[in-house]
Structure formats: structure tokens, C-alpha cells
Design an enzyme around this catalytic site. Structure first.
Site, PDB file in Angstrom:
ATOM      1  N   CYS A  84       0.836  -1.194   0.000  1.00  0.00           N
ATOM      2  CA  CYS A  84       0.000   0.000   0.000  1.00  0.00           C
ATOM      3  C   CYS A  84       0.882   1.260   0.000  1.00  0.00           C
ATOM      4  CB  CYS A  84      -0.983  -0.030   1.160  1.00  0.00           C
ATOM      5  SG  CYS A  84      -2.349   1.160   0.960  1.00  0.00           S
ATOM      6  N   HIS A 198      -3.824  -4.944  -0.393  1.00  0.00           N
ATOM      7  CA  HIS A 198      -3.417  -5.475   0.917  1.00  0.00           C
ATOM      8  C   HIS A 198      -3.458  -6.996   0.901  1.00  0.00           C
ATOM      9  CE1 HIS A 198      -3.293  -1.731   3.294  1.00  0.00           C
ATOM     10  NE2 HIS A 198      -4.201  -1.312   2.441  1.00  0.00           N
ATOM     11  N   GLU A 200      -2.507  -8.959   3.184  1.00  0.00           N
ATOM     12  CA  GLU A 200      -2.877  -9.431   4.520  1.00  0.00           C
ATOM     13  C   GLU A 200      -4.379  -9.358   4.765  1.00  0.00           C
ATOM     14  OE1 GLU A 200      -2.637  -5.021   5.043  1.00  0.00           O
ATOM     15  OE2 GLU A 200      -1.604  -6.538   3.839  1.00  0.00           O
TER      16      GLU A 200
END
Length: 216
Positions: A84, A198, A200
Site C-alpha cells: 500500500c 493489501h 494481509e
């Protein structure tokens, strides 16, 4: 993959906990550092997460000595991943709140996501939600990259108002389209990799991105 060492930089404005937990879930041994002096020797793998503005991120990076650390690490050939805002800071210049110099590891600029669609309509900014990844024309394969396990067309999670625009199309690893607006979703130059999305927060396919990074 158990025991793979990863150093994660904490510069005060990142989505740190989710990234650390995801890397640990993928088998990594994670060390979090808050300044460059805590890294006496260059690590095996380095991760720069981030949420927030380009200007503030770069200010914190310089204050903590991380800017020099990332540049020195980039010359080692060891795997680096920016996430990001962390990928945005790899570029020459960011245009958020004026023009601000970045790390200069990948030529290009960080520009606002277009507010108008190609058809002349408008859409919500920031770009938030799940969007499908596609290969860029200059990078027809994702082999030997963090996207090696990612099926083309699968969706990942984005939250951003700005995105990198590489000067060299060959550094553009993947794209997504937001109401027809082309957005650079992932980049790669030698050992330097980055995701505007992202991983994650992108479910099993996102964890696959981290596993592929750990396998580099």
C-alpha cells in the site's frame, strides 16, 4: 517454510499487526524494528507496510533512518516487499498534498486515482473493495514473483486514493480496473516488489502472495 526470517519496518503509521500476523501464519519468523539503528546487519527479507499519506510516511522514514536502510537493502538483491503506502514510497515522487520525493528505487510517480471514469461518469474515491488482478502487457508471466501463486482474475482488497504509475511498463507487474480506470496493482524491479492492494486482508490468495514472497 518455517523459520524464514523477515524484518518489518514500523514507522508509526502502518497496518503493522495484520501484516505481522499474516507473515507468521505463512511460516515466517518476524522481527519488527522501529528505527534503522535496530538493524545492525542487513536482514534476509524486508517488508515495508503502510497506511496513510505519502508525505507523512516519507517524513517518518527519514526520521528513523529507514530511507537509507531501504536503499542499501535494495542493492543486496534480497527480497523486498512494499504494501500500500509502502509500495508508493518506492517511487521517485508522490503527488499527495503537493510533490514530495520518494525513495527512487522504481522510476515513476504516485498519482491520484482518476475521479472520472472513461465514460465520463464519476465514482467513489478512495477506491475501496475487492478488484480483480490482471497481468500487464509488459509482464505476461507472474512466475518468480510474489504473484506466482495468484490465478489471474482473482480479486484482492484495495483501500487507496493514490496509486503508483511506473515510468517503465516493464516494472508494472499487475493491473486492476476500477470502473474502467486502469490502476497499477503490483510492481516489480529486480528484487524490489510492491502491492498497492493489501495481501494481509485478501484471504487465501493474499496469503499466497506472502508465501510466494517468502519463497523468493
Amino acid at each position: 517454510m518455517s523459520g524464514l526470517a523477515v524484518t518489518v519496518m514500523d514507522y508509526g503509521i502502518g497496518n503493522l499487526l495484520n501484516v505481522v500476523r499474516a507473515l507468521q501464519h505463512c511460516g515466517a519468523s518476524v522481527r519488527v524494528v522501529e528505527c534503522a539503528t535496530a538493524v545492525p546487519a542487513l536482514p534476509e527479507r524486508l517488508v515495508l507496510p503502510g497506511v496513510g499519506a505519502f508525505m507523512g510516511g516519507m517524513a517518518e522514514m527519514r526520521q528513523r533512518g529507514f530511507d537509507d536502510l531501504v536503499r542499501r537493502f535494495g542493492a543486496t538483491g534480497r527480497p523486498f516487499l512494499g504494501i500500500c503506502a509502502g509500495v508508493q514510497m518506492l517511487f521517485d515522487v508522490g503527488e499527495e498534498f503537493g510533490e514530495h520525493p520518494g525513495l527512487g528505487l522504481i522510476p515513476g510517480r504516485v498519482k491520484p486515482v482518476a475521479e472520472a471514469t472513461p465514460a465520463g461518469g464519476s465514482h467513489r474515491i478512495p477506491h475501496i473493495g475487492w478488484s480483480a488482478l490482471g497481468r500487464s502487457a509488459a509482464r505476461p508471466t507472474w512466475a518468480h514473483s510474489p504473484l506466482a501463486q495468484m490465478p489471474e482474475g482473482e480479486s484482492v482488497y484495495f483501500v487507496h486514493s493514490f496509486a503508483p504509475v511506473p515510468a517503465n511498463e516493464a516494472h508494472r507487474l499487475a493491473d486492476t480496473f476500477y470502473d474502467g480506470v486502469r490502476i497499477c496493482a503490483a510492481v516489480g524491479r529486480d528484487n524490489i516488489w510492491g502491492c498497492q492492494f493489501h495481501p494481509e486482508r485478501s484471504g487465501e490468495h493474499g496469503l499466497g502472495v506472502l508465501r510466494s514472497f517468502l519463497a523468493l
